[in-house]
Design a protein around this motif. Sequence first.
Motif: not given
Lengths: 242, 469
Positions: A92-95, B436, B439-440, B442
Motif C-alpha cells: 500500500x503506497x504512501x501508508x 489507500x 497514501x496514494x 502522500x
Amino acid sequence: MSLVIKKYSLGIAELGKQILDYADLDIGPGKIVVLVGENGSGKSSFAMSLLGIPGYERSGSVKIDGKETVGLEIDEIARLGLFVSFQSPPEIEGVTLFDFLNASYRSIYGSGGLSSFKLRKKIIDAVERVGLNVSFLERPINQGFSGGERRKSEVLQMLVLEPKVAVLDEVDSGLDIRSTINVANLLRETASHKKCALLVISHSIEFIRKLHPDKIFQLKNKKFIEVTLEEIESSGLIQESN
Amino acid sequence: MSKNGSEKIIISEYKYGFKKPEEYVFKTDVGLNEDVIRQISSMKNEPKWMLDFRIKAYRIFVNKPMPTWGVDLSEIDFNNIVYYLKPTDTQKKTWDELPESIKDTYDKLGIPEAERNFLAGVTAQYESEVVYHSLIKELEEKGVVFTDMDTGLREYEDLVKKYFGTLVPPTDNKFAALNSAVWSGGSFIYVPKGVRVAIPLQAYFRINAKNMGQFERTLIIADEGSFVHYIEGCTAPVYSTYSLHSAVVEIFCLPGSRVRYTTVQNWAPNVYNLVTKRAVAYENAIMEWIDGNIGSKKTMKYPSILLKGKNAKGIVVSAAYAGKNQEQDTGTKIFHLAPNTSSEITSKSVSQYNGKTTYRGIISIAPNAYNSKVSVKCDALLLDEESQTGTIPVNIVSNQENVEIAHEATVSRMKEIQLHYLRSRGLSEEEASSMIVNGFIDVFTKELPMEYAVELNRLIALNMEGSVG
C-alpha cells in the motif's frame, strides 16, 4: 480468548471445491493448535474464510469468546478480536507501517486503549522483538519488503493488536533459523501471557517443535483430524527443516 | 504522526451547497460590455492605463473562440454572470458585527474560527492576527510587499505596470482575456533582493479578504536571491454563488530566487474553475508549483514554468481528485529555454464514481537548452469501474544534445485485497479506502504545511464518503 468452530462447511464456489464439511475445532485461552495438511488442501482458504472475506461459501458457527462471527463483515470480525496473517500481504503506497498500526489499534480499541505515547512505545518495542529495525515503521506497508520481512511484519501486527484469537499462516516460511526460533517464542509468549488462542499453520517440523503445541490437527477428508507430532513426522507432510 | 487517520463524517450530499441571500452594496449589471468594465475601473479609481488594458483585453475576449480542447465548456453563459460585486462597503471589524446570514453559513461549514474570519473579511483580534501583525511589521522593515492586488496597483503602480500582464497577456487564451478585462482582488507580492521570507505568506491571514473574488489576479515578483512561499486559499471549502472562477497568476523568479506556490482548491461543485498560472525562472532560480484540485465541477489548470535562465529549475507536484460529475483536467507546461535547466513533475490523480481526471502536459526543449533534464511521473488511481483517467503528454524537443527526458505513467485500480487487508486489521471500508487514497497522494500531501496536510486527508475522506453506500 477462545475460538470455537462448529459444523463448519467451507467451499470455493468459483472452483467448485469443497474444503471442509461439518468440521469442528476448539481452541481455549492460551492454547496453541497447529494445523497441517497437504498443499492445496485448503488451509489458507480456511484461514481467510474465518475473516469473512468474500468468495467463500460457508456455513456453521465460528465463535470468538462466545460471539458468533459468521455473517459479519471483515472489519467487524477483526474488531471482535480475530487476527489472521496474510501469506501475500498487499503493498500500500504512501501508508507507513506506523500509521497503519496506529489506525488499526484505534479502530479496535477506540480511545479506551493505550495513550498515543504508550502505543508508540508498544509499537517500537514490538518492532525490536520481531527483529526489525525501527526505521521499518516509516516504510510504506509491504513495499519492497522481503519475504522474511513480510512475515515479521505480520507477527509485529499481531503483537501490537493483541487479538483474542490469532491465526498465523506459514509465518515461519522463508525465515532463518534464529528468526524461526524467535517467532516461535513470540507466539508462545502471546499464548501464555496474553491468553490468546493460537491456530498456527505450518509445514516446518522445526517450527512446530519449538511451538510446543497443545494439539496438532491435520486437514484431511474435509475434517480436522487430530494427529501426533510423531505421526506427522513419519507421514511426509512436513519438511524436516527449511 | 497519523496523517492517514480519517474521521468518520457521514454526509449524504454536498455539504456546502446551501444558499444565503447575497449582501452587497455595489453590483454591476448582469453580463459584460465596455460600460461594465469602465464601471469596475472607476469604482476602483484605477489609472487610465489599467482601464485601457481592461478594454483592450475585453475586445480580445470577445473575438477569441472558446478552447476546442479540454473539458466541455458549452454550458458557460457569459451573458448570465455578474462580473463585479463589492460585498460590503467597509471592512467589518469583528465577528459579531457580521450579518447573521454569513455567520450562519460559516457555522454550517464547520470551519475554524480564524479561517471564517478570513473568509468573511473580518479584521479581528485573534492571536494569529497579532502574530500576523508583527510578521507584517517585520516584512515591511525588510521591504517585502504583501497586499491585495488592488492596493498593489494603487501603491506600487510602477512595479505593477512593469510586470502585470507580461507573462500571461490577454491574448494568451479566452479566459486570461476575460480575467484581464474584469479582474478584481488577488495578491500582490514583492520580495526585495536577497530577502528570504521564513514564514509562508498565506492569503488566509491577509487582512483584506479581497482576493476571494471570482476573477482574482495575483502577481509575485521575487527579486534576485530572494525566497518566498505563498499559500493561496486553503482546504476549507469555498462557497460560491458564481458558476465561473477564472484567475490569472503571474510569477517572476529573478536570478537566484526561489518561489514556492501552494494551492489546494476546493470550489463548490457548480463551479467551472479555469485558471491560467505561469511563472518565469531566470538564471539559477527555482520555481515550485504545489497544486491540489479537489473541488469544482470542471477544472482546467496547467501551472506553467518558463525556464529562461541557465540552471533554472522547475518543480511541479500536483494531486487531483474527481468524484461524482467532476472533471479535473490538469497538468503542466514546462519550457526549457536555456542550457542546464531541469524540471521535475509529479502528478497524482484519483477518480471515483463517474469522475474524470486528465493529465495534460507539454515539455518543450529549445535548441539552446542543451544539458537539460526532465522527469515526469504521472500516476492515476481508479476507484471503481465507472471512473476515468487519461494522460496526454506532449514533448517538443528541438535539441537532443545531452537532453534527458524520463517519462513514467501508471494507471492502477484500488485492489480488493488492499481493502480486505486493511479491514482485517479493524478499519471500516470507508477508512480503508480513504487510507489507500491518502497514501496514494502522500507525495503531494507531504509538500503541504502540516495543518493543511491533515485537512486535506479529512477532506478526501469526506468527499469519498459523500457517496459511499
